[in-house]
Design an enzyme around this catalytic site. Structure first.
Site, PDB file in Angstrom:
ATOM      1  CG  HIS A 166      -7.984 -14.130   6.334  1.00 38.91           C
ATOM      2  ND1 HIS A 166      -7.601 -12.705   6.330  1.00 38.91           N
ATOM      3  CD2 HIS A 166      -8.786 -14.391   5.444  1.00 38.91           C
ATOM      4  CE1 HIS A 166      -8.240 -12.267   5.056  1.00 38.91           C
ATOM      5  NE2 HIS A 166      -8.722 -13.025   4.826  1.00 38.91           N
ATOM      6  NE  ARG A 167      -8.232 -16.264   1.152  1.00 39.72           N
ATOM      7  CZ  ARG A 167      -8.637 -17.178   1.505  1.00 39.72           C
ATOM      8  NH1 ARG A 167      -7.978 -18.327   2.217  1.00 39.72           N
ATOM      9  NH2 ARG A 167     -10.107 -17.434   1.439  1.00 39.72           N
ATOM     10  CE  LYS A 175       1.247  -7.460  -3.453  1.00 41.39           C
ATOM     11  NZ  LYS A 175       1.888  -6.186  -3.017  1.00 41.39           N
ATOM     12  CE  LYS A 205      -8.353  -1.233  -1.112  1.00 41.37           C
ATOM     13  NZ  LYS A 205      -7.300  -0.013  -1.114  1.00 41.37           N
ATOM     14  CE  LYS A 234      -1.398   1.589   2.240  1.00 44.15           C
ATOM     15  NZ  LYS A 234      -2.392   1.113   1.079  1.00 44.15           N
ATOM     16  CB  SER A 278       0.044  -6.112  -6.428  1.00 42.67           C
ATOM     17  OG  SER A 278       0.615  -4.654  -6.609  1.00 42.67           O
TER      18      SER A 278
HETATM   19  P1  NAD Z   1       0.775   9.521  -5.477  1.00 44.45           P
HETATM   20  O1  NAD Z   1       1.660   9.973  -4.652  1.00 44.45           O
HETATM   21  O2  NAD Z   1       1.167   9.139  -6.944  1.00 44.45           O
HETATM   22  O3  NAD Z   1      -0.297  10.869  -5.780  1.00 44.45           O
HETATM   23  C1  NAD Z   1      -1.079  11.771  -5.012  1.00 44.45           C
HETATM   24  C2  NAD Z   1      -1.145  12.978  -5.782  1.00 44.45           C
HETATM   25  O4  NAD Z   1      -2.220  13.717  -4.875  1.00 44.45           O
HETATM   26  C3  NAD Z   1       0.133  13.737  -5.759  1.00 44.45           C
HETATM   27  O5  NAD Z   1       0.559  14.214  -7.009  1.00 44.45           O
HETATM   28  C4  NAD Z   1      -0.099  14.947  -4.691  1.00 44.45           C
HETATM   29  O6  NAD Z   1       0.542  16.105  -5.178  1.00 44.45           O
HETATM   30  C5  NAD Z   1      -1.578  15.083  -4.544  1.00 44.45           C
HETATM   31  N1  NAD Z   1      -2.095  15.914  -3.484  1.00 44.45           N
HETATM   32  C6  NAD Z   1      -2.062  15.639  -2.316  1.00 44.45           C
HETATM   33  N2  NAD Z   1      -2.768  16.343  -1.618  1.00 44.45           N
HETATM   34  C7  NAD Z   1      -3.624  16.693  -2.296  1.00 44.45           C
HETATM   35  C8  NAD Z   1      -4.763  17.797  -2.031  1.00 44.45           C
HETATM   36  N3  NAD Z   1      -5.034  18.177  -0.850  1.00 44.45           N
HETATM   37  N4  NAD Z   1      -5.299  18.083  -3.219  1.00 44.45           N
HETATM   38  C9  NAD Z   1      -4.993  17.927  -4.521  1.00 44.45           C
HETATM   39  N5  NAD Z   1      -4.251  17.139  -4.868  1.00 44.45           N
HETATM   40  C10 NAD Z   1      -3.494  16.501  -3.640  1.00 44.45           C
HETATM   41  O7  NAD Z   1      -0.256   8.677  -4.844  1.00 44.45           O
HETATM   42  P2  NAD Z   1      -1.171   7.524  -5.389  1.00 44.45           P
HETATM   43  O8  NAD Z   1      -0.439   6.186  -5.286  1.00 44.45           O
HETATM   44  O9  NAD Z   1      -1.996   8.272  -6.781  1.00 44.45           O
HETATM   45  O10 NAD Z   1      -2.317   7.379  -4.132  1.00 44.45           O
HETATM   46  C11 NAD Z   1      -3.569   8.232  -4.172  1.00 44.45           C
HETATM   47  C12 NAD Z   1      -4.527   7.505  -3.193  1.00 44.45           C
HETATM   48  O11 NAD Z   1      -4.905   6.442  -3.862  1.00 44.45           O
HETATM   49  C13 NAD Z   1      -3.845   7.305  -1.916  1.00 44.45           C
HETATM   50  O12 NAD Z   1      -5.121   7.454  -0.950  1.00 44.45           O
HETATM   51  C14 NAD Z   1      -3.644   5.587  -2.073  1.00 44.45           C
HETATM   52  O13 NAD Z   1      -3.674   5.180  -0.757  1.00 44.45           O
HETATM   53  C15 NAD Z   1      -4.780   5.340  -3.034  1.00 44.45           C
HETATM   54  N6  NAD Z   1      -4.406   4.075  -3.604  1.00 44.45           N
HETATM   55  C16 NAD Z   1      -3.182   3.929  -4.339  1.00 44.45           C
HETATM   56  C17 NAD Z   1      -2.833   2.903  -4.876  1.00 44.45           C
HETATM   57  C18 NAD Z   1      -1.476   2.697  -5.879  1.00 44.45           C
HETATM   58  O14 NAD Z   1      -1.538   1.434  -6.484  1.00 44.45           O
HETATM   59  N7  NAD Z   1      -0.700   3.595  -6.106  1.00 44.45           N
HETATM   60  C19 NAD Z   1      -3.879   1.570  -4.953  1.00 44.45           C
HETATM   61  C20 NAD Z   1      -4.846   1.953  -4.129  1.00 44.45           C
HETATM   62  C21 NAD Z   1      -5.177   3.020  -3.495  1.00 44.45           C
END
Ligand code: NAD
Length: 471
Positions: A65-66, A70, A94, A106, A362
């Site tokens: 829709h947009r 992303k 979001k 995604k 972003s």
């Molecule tokens: P990342 O890979 O940088 O970090 C995730 C961390 O979690 C890692 O250090 C990993 O070792 C740890 N981990 C994994 N399983 C674990 C467990 N069972 N117990 C404890 N630690 C555990 O990932 P991220 O970018 O920080 O993303 C984390 C969450 O945030 C995801 O759900 C992602 O979809 C969400 N998210 C990320 C962004 C972004 O900008 N990176 C934006 C929105 C949402």
């Protein structure tokens, strides 16, 4: 094989609950709910030892829709089509929630990054990019990926380079992906953005006297005891900003286990210890929890799950002591857990709002790439000169002279990072206000997750109603 745990079913159930509280036609709601495109890919890469490995990946574009759509790209050994579709839907909601003008998408590549060398990761990333470009699943006006679990600026730089190479001189090619290193068209503040947004959201929630009273906590963030699960990009930065604001990190969890200390853990010292020893365990002055998941049940005020989905379940929800769950990760709380926590009067700040800081910045990076100029570059010096002239007038009028240092500080113009952080704060504060307003309109009978989805659904429905359906 179908996954046993379906994040998509979770997201759809939450959508249905919220949709039932809106007045939109069921057929329109069905269109908003459905994932529009899913591309499933299998491609070969050559390992460093010369063997060939087949890699599986996906890209889901939930809503057009947009445009562009992303959403991040996830490298995880457990990622699957269901999860990617669910996360794409969450991205749609979001983006609508925080008024970022994109549809949701995604991507996922089914690998555990620690099993691959840097060169292999580069080959996987470039080949995955090539496959997306080939099917028109990437481009500045089509679909723009970003980092997610298991990916970061290095992968985004490879994606940008591959796309630029393939696009043959497209002027806006760098806007094909966000989360790039600042030296490759990225934007200052993007790396920290999701964690910073999580901090703004928690801060605002804690500043609401009525909500804090309802869950038995004092108003304000200062002194609140926090547990963070997952110390990657989002978790580390959220922990850092919360600590800087006066919260006390009483528990930190990673894959190898968790550490706790009632006196508080310094996040940078813990990360340094992990770099030196390979583990957060045995951090001086703390107690080990060999079972990482046990950290979720530690005595604290705020629990920040920042790792993966499905961490807070019917099994551990009854034992959770936190009064606030701040969903930094996507989908960390299962439906069943949500119900249990709701009955226990725990405040859940939902993922679709709380971790929107990443996509917000972003969006700023995409705007920067399209305008080909750094934010603040044109006006910083001009603003400084104007502020200085104003201060001189005030000095002359009052007879009070500022020191050169005071004048320089007061006159300083905003640079890129100042503007990004200010835009991020404005976005998060405004979105939270909208969310609370929606909760009031429903006489406080809806939780914040449902309120966030109602706000998002209303905005997407308005877009469809205005655009009409093609053809
Ligand atoms: P990342 O890979 O940088 O970090 C995730 C961390 O979690 C890692 O250090 C990993 O070792 C740890 N981990 C994994 N399983 C674990 C467990 N069972 N117990 C404890 N630690 C555990 O990932 P991220 O970018 O920080 O993303 C984390 C969450 O945030 C995801 O759900 C992602 O979809 C969400 N998210 C990320 C962004 C972004 O900008 N990176 C934006 C929105 C949402």
């Amino acid at each position: 094989m179908a996954p046993t745990y379906s994040l998509l079913e979770q997201v759809n159930r939450a959508f249905d609950r919220a949709a039932a509280l809106t007045e939109h036609a069921p057929s329109l709601l069905e269109q908003i709910k459905q994932c529009n495109h899913v591309y499933s890919i299998a491609f070969p890469i050559e390992r460093d030892d010369g063997t060939i490995e087949v890699i599986h990946g996906w890209r889901a574009e939930h809503s057009h829709h947009r445009l562009p759509t992303k959403g991040g790209i996830r490298y995880s050994s457990v990622v699957n089509e269901d999860e990617v579709m669910a996360l794409a839907a969450l991205m749609t909601f979001k983006c609508a929630m925080v008024d970022v003008p994109f549809g949701g998408a995604k991507g996922g590549v089914k690998i555990s990054r620690r099993n691959y060398s840097r060169d292999e990761l580069e080959r996987i990333t470039r080949r995955y990019t090539f496959e997306l470009v080939r099917k028109n699943f990437m481009g500045p006006g089509v679909d723009v990926p970003a980092p997610d679990y298991g990916t970061g600026p290095a992968e985004m730089a490879w994606i940008a380079d591959t796309y630029t190479t393939l696009s043959g001189g497209e002027l806006n090619a760098l806007a094909c992906v966000t989360g790039k290193p600042v030296t490759q068209g990225g934007i200052r503040g993007r790396l920290e953005a999701t964690g910073r947004g999580v901090y703004f959201g928690i801060r605002d929630a804690c500043d609401r006297a009525d909500d804090m009273k309802a869950i038995g906590l004092e108003t304000g963030l200062e002194g609140k005891r926090v547990v963070v699960q997952g110390l990657g990009n989002v978790g580390y930065h959220a922990a850092k900003f919360l600590q800087e604001a006066g919260a006390v990190l009483v528990g930190l969890a990673e894959v190898e286990g968790a550490v706790q200390s009632a006196r508080g853990l310094d996040i940078d010292n813990v990360m340094e210890h992990r770099r030196e020893t390979g583990s957060i365990l045995d951090f001086p002055g703390s107690a080990n929890l060999p079972e990482s998941i046990a950290a979720l049940e530690l005595d604290c005020d705020i629990l920040v799950p920042a790792a993966l989905e499905g961490q807070i379940t019917a099994a551990n929800a009854p034992a959770i002591k936190a009064r606030i769950i701040a969903e930094a990760a996507n989908g960390p709380t299962t439906d069943e857990a949500d119900e249990i926590l709701d009955k226990r009067n725990v405040l859940i700040i939902p993922d679709s709002y709380l971790n929107a800081g990443g996509v917000t910045v972003s969006y700023f990076e995409w705007l920067k790439n399209l305008s080909h100029v750094r934010f603040g570059r044109m006006e910083k010096r001009f603003d400084e000169a104007a502020h200085t002239r104003l201060l001189r007038v005030v000095e002359a009028g009052t007879g009070k002279r500022l020191t050169d240092k005071e004048r320089a500080e007061l006159a300083e113009g905003a640079d890129e990072e100042d503007l990004v952080n200010s835009g991020l704060e404005e976005t998060m504060v405004e979105a939270y206000r909208e969310l609370l307003e929606c909760r009031e309109e429903h006489d406080r009978k809806v939780d914040l997750r449902t309120a966030a989805l109602i706000v998002a659904i209303d905005k997407i429905a308005t877009a469809y109603e205005e655009l009409g359906i093609f053809p």
